[in-house]
Design an enzyme around this catalytic site. Structure first.
Site: not given
Length: 487
Positions: A35, A76, A222, A280
Site C-alpha cells: 500500500r 484536520r 474505504k 487499521t
C-alpha cells in the site's frame, strides 16, 4: 506438501521499508500487496517506492499488487504557533473556519474544512485525534465554532476532526486526490482506494477520473464514514473491493459498535461477490514490539474467520521498528486461523442465482472439487475473472490462476485462495495449454503424481471472458494429465 496461506497480507510502505533490504524482507515474509499511502510523502517518493517494488518482486519471482490509497477529504485542524498544546476539561476552545486563520494557541485553532461551521449544530460532539479528545459545541458565531472541552489531552498540528455520528458534507475527492489519481495511473497501480466514500456516486466519480487518466486499476471503497453504512449496498456494487477502515469509522460510530459492523460489512461484501479487506491497528503494538499482543492475535484471526480476503498492516510496516516481523506475525496468525476454517462453509457462500457463464463454471468447478476429492483447481485465465469468481466460494482448495498477463496476475494477488502463476502456452490450442499448465505446476511442486485436479478453460486460448469449460483430470507420471483425450 506444506499448507499454503490463503488470506492475503497488505503491507504499507514508508520510511521503515525504505531501509536497505527491508522491501525484499517483507515480501519474503509474506506480503502479497503493498500500500502506498498518498497522505504522506511526495509524488517522487511514491513513484520510487512503486518502481523499487516492481524491481524487487521481479528479482524474487513473486506476484505483488500495488494499492494506491488516496488521502481523501479528511478534516484536520491547522498548525499551532508554538507546538503542541494541552486542552483541559471544561475550558473554552474555538475552531476557526476563516480562510487564513492565525496560528493556533491553547484557546483556538484553524480548520482545513472551511464549511465546518455550516455542518455542525449546537450540542454536537466533535472528536479530535481519532477520538482522543472531545469538544462540545456551545454556539456558532460567524466563522467561529465555540466549544467546551469535554475530554482533554495533548493536541498537536494537523490532527483529524470527526463529528460523532457523521454527517459532514465535505466533497468525496479533494484537489490533491485528483492529482494522486493521475499519479496512480503513472505508477501502474493495480488498485486505487477511495477514502471516506459515502455513495455509489463517489465511486463512479473516482472511476471516471481513473479511466480518464488511462488506468485500468480496480477500485477499492474505504468504509470509514457513518453515512456510508446507510448506502453500503450501492457502494459495494459500485466498487471492485471493500476496505473496512476501522479508525475513522470507529470514531464516528463509537468503538463498541465496530465488531458487529465489521462482520456486517464483510458479510455483505461476500454476498455481493466483492473482495473485502480488514484494516487499521491490527498489530499496532508491533510498531515498537517484536511480538503482537494476544488481543491483536484474536483480532486478526477473527477477520480471517469472518472471511476477509486480506488483512492490512499500516504504521506497523510504514514506520514501525520491525516491518518484516510484523508481516511474519500476520502470516503465522492467518495460517493458524485458516486451519479452523471449515471447507463445508463453501455452501454458505454459493450464490443462488448465476448470471454469467464464467460464474456458473466457477460454481460447478468448486462443487465438483468438493465432491471428487480434488487437490487443486487450475484456472487458465486471461483477465483473472474466473479466478475471482472461484475465490468467492471460500474453500480449502487452492486455486492456481494461470495467466500470461502480468497485471492480471498482480490483481489476483489480492484474492483469497488464489495463487497467480505466470503462464503463456504460446498457441497450440486448449489441449496443449492444459497439458503445459498441469506439467508446470507439477514441476514447481504444487501438484504431485496421482493428484486429481479440476481445470477451467475456454474454447479458445487468448479470449477475454471466454471461460466455459471444466474438466476433471488426474496428474500422471512426469506431471502429464491423464484423460487428455476427453478434452
Amino acid at each position: 506438501m506444506s499448507q499454503q496461506r490463503r488470506t492475503k497480507i497488505i503491507a504499507t510502505l514508508g520510511p521503515a521499508t525504505d531501509a536497505p533490504g527491508m522491501l525484499a524482507r517483507i515480501l519474503e515474509a509474506g506480503a502479497d500487496v503493498v500500500r502506498l499511502n498518498m497522505s504522506h510523502g511526495t509524488a517522487e517518493d511514491q513513484l520510487r517506492r512503486a518502481e523499487d517494488l516492481r524491481r524487487t518482486a521481479a528479482a524474487l519471482g513473486v506476484e505483488v499488487a500495488v494499492l494506491a490509497d488516496l488521502q481523501g477529504p479528511k478534516i484536520r485542524i491547522e498548525r499551532f504557533a508554538e507546538g503542541p498544546v494541552v486542552l483541559e476539561p471544561g475550558q473554552p476552545f474555538v475552531l476557526d473556519c476563516a480562510d487564513q486563520p492565525p496560528a493556533g494557541t491553547a484557546l483556538r485553532v484553524g480548520v482545513s474544512y472551511k464549511r465546518l461551521h455550516q455542518d455542525v449544530q449546537v450540542g454536537d460532539t466533535l472528536l479530535l485525534d481519532d477520538g482522543m479528545l472531545a469538544l462540545k459545541v456551545l454556539r456558532i458565531e460567524g466563522l467561529e465554532i465555540h466549544t467546551e472541552v469535554a475530554v482533554g489531552g495533548r493536541l498537536s498540528d494537523r490532527k483529524g476532526i470527526n463529528r460523532l455520528g457523521g454527517g459532514l458534507s465535505v466533497d468525496a475527492l479533494s484537489d490533491k486526490d485528483r492529482r494522486d489519481i493521475e499519479l496512480a495511473a503513472r505508477m501502474n497501480a493495480d488498485y486505487l482506494a477511495v477514502s471516506f466514500a459515502r455513495s455509489a456516486a463517489d465511486m463512479n466519480q473516482a472511476r471516471a477520473l481513473l479511466r480518464g487518466a488511462g488506468s485500468s486499476a480496480a477500485l477499492v471503497a474505504k468504509i470509514e464514514r457513518a453515512e456510508a453504512l446507510d448506502n453500503l449496498g450501492e457502494i459495494i456494487d459500485a466498487s471492485d473491493a471493500i476496505l473496512v477502515a476501522r479508525g475513522d469509522l470507529g470514531v464516528e460510530i463509537g468503538y463498541a459498535e465496530l465488531p458487529g459492523l465489521q462482520k456486517r460489512i464483510i458479510r455483505e461484501s461476500l454476498a455481493r461477490h466483492r473482495v473485502v479487506i480488514t484494516a487499521t491497528q491490527m498489530l499496532q503494538s508491533m510498531v515498537d514490539s517484536p511480538i503482537p499482543t494476544r488481543a491483536e492475535v484474536l483480532d486478526v484471526a477473527n477477520a480471517v474467520l469472518d472471511g476477509s480476503d486480506a488483512v492490512m498492516l499500516s504504521q506497523e510496516t510504514a514506520s514501525g521498528r520491525h516491518p518484516d516481523k510484523a508481516v511474519a506475525a500476520m502470516r503465522s496468525i492467518c495460517e493458524a486461523a485458516e486451519r479452523q476454517f471449515e471447507s463445508s462453509e463453501f455452501a454458505a457462500h454459493a450464490p443462488t442465482e448465476l448470471h454469467r457463464t464464467d460464474q456458473a463454471i466457477a460454481m460447478a468447478a468448486m462443487l465438483l472439487a468438493h465432491r471428487a476429492g480434488v487437490r487443486a483447481i487450475v484456472a487458465l485465465t486471461e483477465s483473472g475473472a474466473t479466478a475471482q469468481w472461484l475465490s468467492r466460494f471460500r474453500s480449502r482448495i487452492p486455486i492456481y490462476a494461470m495467466s500470461r498477463h502480468q497485471m492480471a496476475r498482480q490483481k489476483m494477488a489480492l484474492y483469497r485462495d488464489v495463487f497467480p502463476v505466470a503462464f503463456d502456452p504460446q498457441g497450440g490450442g486448449v489441449t496443449h495449454a492444459t497439458r503445459l499448465a498441469v506439467e508446470l505446476l507439477h514441476a514447481q511442486g504444487r501438484l504431485t503424481t496421482g493428484d486429481r485436479v479440476v481445470v477451467t478453460t475456454g474454447d479458445h486460448t487468448g479470449l477475454l471472458g471466454g471461460t466455459n469449460t471444466l474438466k476433471l483430470l488426474r496428474v500422471g507420471s512426469g506431471g502429464t494429465p491423464e484423460g487428455m483425450a476427453d478434452l
